[in-house]
Write a protein that holds these residues in place. Structure first.
Motif, mmCIF file in Angstrom:
data_model
loop_
_atom_site.group_PDB
_atom_site.id
_atom_site.type_symbol
_atom_site.label_atom_id
_atom_site.label_comp_id
_atom_site.label_asym_id
_atom_site.label_seq_id
_atom_site.Cartn_x
_atom_site.Cartn_y
_atom_site.Cartn_z
ATOM 1 N N TYR A 17 0.835 -1.195 0.000
ATOM 2 C CA TYR A 17 0.000 0.000 0.000
ATOM 3 C C TYR A 17 0.878 1.256 0.000
ATOM 4 O O TYR A 17 1.862 1.326 0.732
ATOM 5 N N PRO A 18 0.581 2.244 -0.851
ATOM 6 C CA PRO A 18 -0.603 2.407 -1.719
ATOM 7 C C PRO A 18 -0.377 1.907 -3.148
ATOM 8 O O PRO A 18 -1.092 2.317 -4.061
ATOM 9 N N ASN A 19 0.601 1.044 -3.340
ATOM 10 C CA ASN A 19 0.952 0.602 -4.696
ATOM 11 C C ASN A 19 0.583 -0.857 -4.953
ATOM 12 O O ASN A 19 1.278 -1.562 -5.674
ATOM 13 N N ARG A 20 -0.519 -1.305 -4.382
ATOM 14 C CA ARG A 20 -0.983 -2.660 -4.618
ATOM 15 C C ARG A 20 -1.731 -2.711 -5.952
ATOM 16 O O ARG A 20 -2.477 -1.816 -6.291
ATOM 17 N N GLY A 21 -1.531 -3.772 -6.661
ATOM 18 C CA GLY A 21 -2.311 -3.995 -7.873
ATOM 19 C C GLY A 21 -1.792 -3.245 -9.080
ATOM 20 O O GLY A 21 -1.104 -2.230 -8.976
ATOM 21 N N TYR A 22 -2.151 -3.793 -10.241
ATOM 22 C CA TYR A 22 -1.791 -3.193 -11.525
ATOM 23 C C TYR A 22 -2.705 -2.005 -11.796
ATOM 24 O O TYR A 22 -3.904 -2.065 -11.538
ATOM 25 N N PRO A 23 -2.202 -0.848 -12.292
ATOM 26 C CA PRO A 23 -0.807 -0.556 -12.649
ATOM 27 C C PRO A 23 -0.009 0.140 -11.545
ATOM 28 O O PRO A 23 1.141 0.509 -11.764
ATOM 29 N N LYS A 24 -0.623 0.361 -10.362
ATOM 30 C CA LYS A 24 0.077 1.048 -9.282
ATOM 31 C C LYS A 24 1.324 0.288 -8.856
ATOM 32 O O LYS A 24 2.268 0.881 -8.313
ATOM 33 N N LEU A 25 1.319 -1.014 -9.103
ATOM 34 C CA LEU A 25 2.455 -1.871 -8.769
ATOM 35 C C LEU A 25 3.763 -1.331 -9.331
ATOM 36 O O LEU A 25 4.826 -1.474 -8.711
ATOM 37 N N PHE A 26 3.706 -0.699 -10.494
ATOM 38 C CA PHE A 26 4.919 -0.192 -11.139
ATOM 39 C C PHE A 26 5.601 0.894 -10.313
ATOM 40 O O PHE A 26 6.783 1.184 -10.510
ATOM 41 N N ASN A 27 4.871 1.516 -9.390
ATOM 42 C CA ASN A 27 5.442 2.585 -8.560
ATOM 43 C C ASN A 27 6.007 2.082 -7.242
ATOM 44 O O ASN A 27 6.570 2.867 -6.475
ATOM 45 N N ASP A 28 5.882 0.776 -6.998
ATOM 46 C CA ASP A 28 6.341 0.232 -5.724
ATOM 47 C C ASP A 28 7.868 0.246 -5.656
ATOM 48 O O ASP A 28 8.556 -0.138 -6.626
ATOM 49 N N ALA A 29 8.397 0.653 -4.514
ATOM 50 C CA ALA A 29 9.848 0.812 -4.378
ATOM 51 C C ALA A 29 10.584 -0.517 -4.455
ATOM 52 O O ALA A 29 11.706 -0.592 -4.971
ATOM 53 N N SER A 30 9.970 -1.599 -3.978
ATOM 54 C CA SER A 30 10.689 -2.869 -3.910
ATOM 55 C C SER A 30 10.520 -3.716 -5.173
ATOM 56 O O SER A 30 11.466 -4.369 -5.613
ATOM 57 N N VAL A 31 9.334 -3.725 -5.774
ATOM 58 C CA VAL A 31 9.102 -4.622 -6.910
ATOM 59 C C VAL A 31 8.709 -3.893 -8.195
ATOM 60 O O VAL A 31 8.536 -4.521 -9.235
ATOM 61 N N GLY A 32 8.575 -2.570 -8.126
ATOM 62 C CA GLY A 32 8.099 -1.811 -9.275
ATOM 63 C C GLY A 32 8.949 -1.974 -10.524
ATOM 64 O O GLY A 32 8.429 -2.200 -11.628
ATOM 65 N N GLU A 33 10.258 -1.867 -10.363
ATOM 66 C CA GLU A 33 11.151 -1.970 -11.516
ATOM 67 C C GLU A 33 11.086 -3.361 -12.144
ATOM 68 O O GLU A 33 11.025 -3.497 -13.383
ATOM 69 N N GLU A 34 11.087 -4.395 -11.313
ATOM 70 C CA GLU A 34 10.994 -5.752 -11.822
ATOM 71 C C GLU A 34 9.646 -5.987 -12.500
ATOM 72 O O GLU A 34 9.563 -6.661 -13.528
ATOM 73 N N ALA A 35 8.580 -5.423 -11.926
ATOM 74 C CA ALA A 35 7.246 -5.571 -12.516
ATOM 75 C C ALA A 35 7.185 -4.920 -13.895
ATOM 76 O O ALA A 35 6.584 -5.476 -14.824
#
Length: 387
Positions: free
Chosen positions: A136-154
């Motif tokens: 949170y707040p980057n759960r789910g597509y497409p917000k996932l791309f902004n996640d600090a830990s997995v965004g780049e890999e996603a």
């Protein structure tokens, strides 16, 4: 030989309670395909294997304890009591009258244009396959791309998925087909009787329902549901209908995955299967929309975007045999018989009632606005005997 358990209708609790105690080797529930490599690696590593199995046994012991503790105080209504508290729809009221479909019968879709399915794809389960979940707040597509830990890999994974998807479509490496049925039907108790034609004089088959029995809160007035509650009863003389969908985007996938695996490219093998699963679900979503708007036509003016569709903001439901509203997979055989699905589409049922090709979906379709998803849950012996 270790036993790995996975799939949409499996769970860690079922694995720990029902399967693991009956098998001498390790039994491991795997949430999704991407975890298989990690689990197998731990089982093969002589330095990790014993600790991994010991930790797993301890975890499953706790799961079993929690499961049996939760059953101690649970009370069940008798089947007669549960039926007396079924959902009661006043079918004679104008707003409750079942809509007459524009099409009654079957419609087969051969070699579907996969480009038409792209707007209907739900990408969230795709990222779950690869264990990519944002916080949170980057759960789910497409917000996932902004996640600090997995965004780049996603983002990288999504780009590679788009490239493969484009290749699959442009070079016609995978194919899709489907069948939609809307048939005359009425309920009789907990069953849904399907007729051969509109005269309703000859029965073609029946879907057998299961009813909730686990006692709800004492103060609750919620009904004890069964899928048959959403279909007008035969005793009332009001004609109703039931729909179904069987769809697959898996034709050609097994051959592609086998070629990748022969080339030691497990990544691409998993990728093509994951994309085919998304296309099959997207095809089902589109066909359900076509039914609501045109074939059945009970929601001709529906205008929902993809997010609304995936949030189930439309009228009606499409529960699948083997899932919570109808946990019995054997109901698929009735669906296959009524629609001649194997002959019409090439989608077959295995001896264990899995669909082949693997990237396939089937569901019943209910039109009534009061129809809703629910979980049957645990039932008592009286219903098992009656069923």
């Amino acid at each position: 030989i270790p036993l790995l358990i996975g799939g949409a209708t499996t769970s860690k609790t079922h694995t720990a309670v029902k399967i693991a105690p009956r098998y001498t080797a390790p039994v491991i529930h795997i949430l999704d395909a991407s975890r298989t490599v990690v689990v197998v690696s731990n089982l093969l590593d002589k330095t990790l294997r014993d600790d991994f199995i010991a930790e797993l046994d301890e975890e499953y012991d706790e799961v079993r304890d929690d499961h049996y503790d939760s059953l101690k105080d649970r009370r069940y209504l008798t089947l007669e009591e549960a039926r007396s508290k079924a959902l009661r729809i006043e079918w004679e009221r104008p707003e409750n009258l079942p809509p007459k479909p524009h099409m009654v019968g079957h419609k087969v879709y051969e070699d579907v244009d996969l480009n038409e399915l792209l707007p209907f794809i739900d990408w969230n389960p795709f990222f779950h396959v690869w264990q990519l979940r944002g916080k949170y707040p980057n759960r789910g597509y497409p917000k996932l791309f902004n996640d600090a830990s997995v965004g780049e890999e996603a983002r990288r994974l999504f780009g590679e998925a788009q490239a493969m998807l484009r290749d699959l479509i442009d070079k016609r490496r995978v194919r899709a087909s489907a069948i939609v049925s809307i048939l005359p039907a009425n309920s009789k108790g907990d069953d849904i009787v399907v007729y051969k034609d509109e005269s309703r004089t000859e029965v073609a088959g029946a879907y057998h329902g299961l009813r909730q029995q686990a006692e709800k809160d004492r103060e609750s007035t919620d009904p004890y549901l069964c899928l048959s509650d959403f279909i007008a009863p035969a005793s009332g003389g009001i004609p109703d209908y039931i729909g179904s969908i069987a769809a697959s985007a898996g034709f050609g996938v097994d051959e592609l995955a086998a070629a990748y695996e022969a080339d030691n490219d497990d990544y691409s093998a998993i990728m093509v299967k994951a994309l085919a699963d998304r296309l099959a679900e997207a095809l089902t979503e589109k066909l359900h929309q076509d039914m609501r708007r045109e074939l059945w036509g009970f929601a001709p003016n529906e205008s929902l975007d993809t997010e609304d569709l995936l949030s189930i903001k439309y009228q009606g439901i499409r529960p699948a045999p083997g899932y919570p509203s109808q946990p019995d997979h054997s109901e698929k055989t009735t669906m296959w018989k009524l629609g001649s699905i194997a002959e019409s589409t090439g989608i077959e049922l295995t001896e264990s009632l899995m669909m082949h090709p693997g990237a396939s979906v089937c569901a019943l379709v209910f039109a009534h606005p009061k129809s809703s998803y629910f979980a049957v849950g645990k039932i008592s012996k009286d219903q098992v005997d009656d069923y």
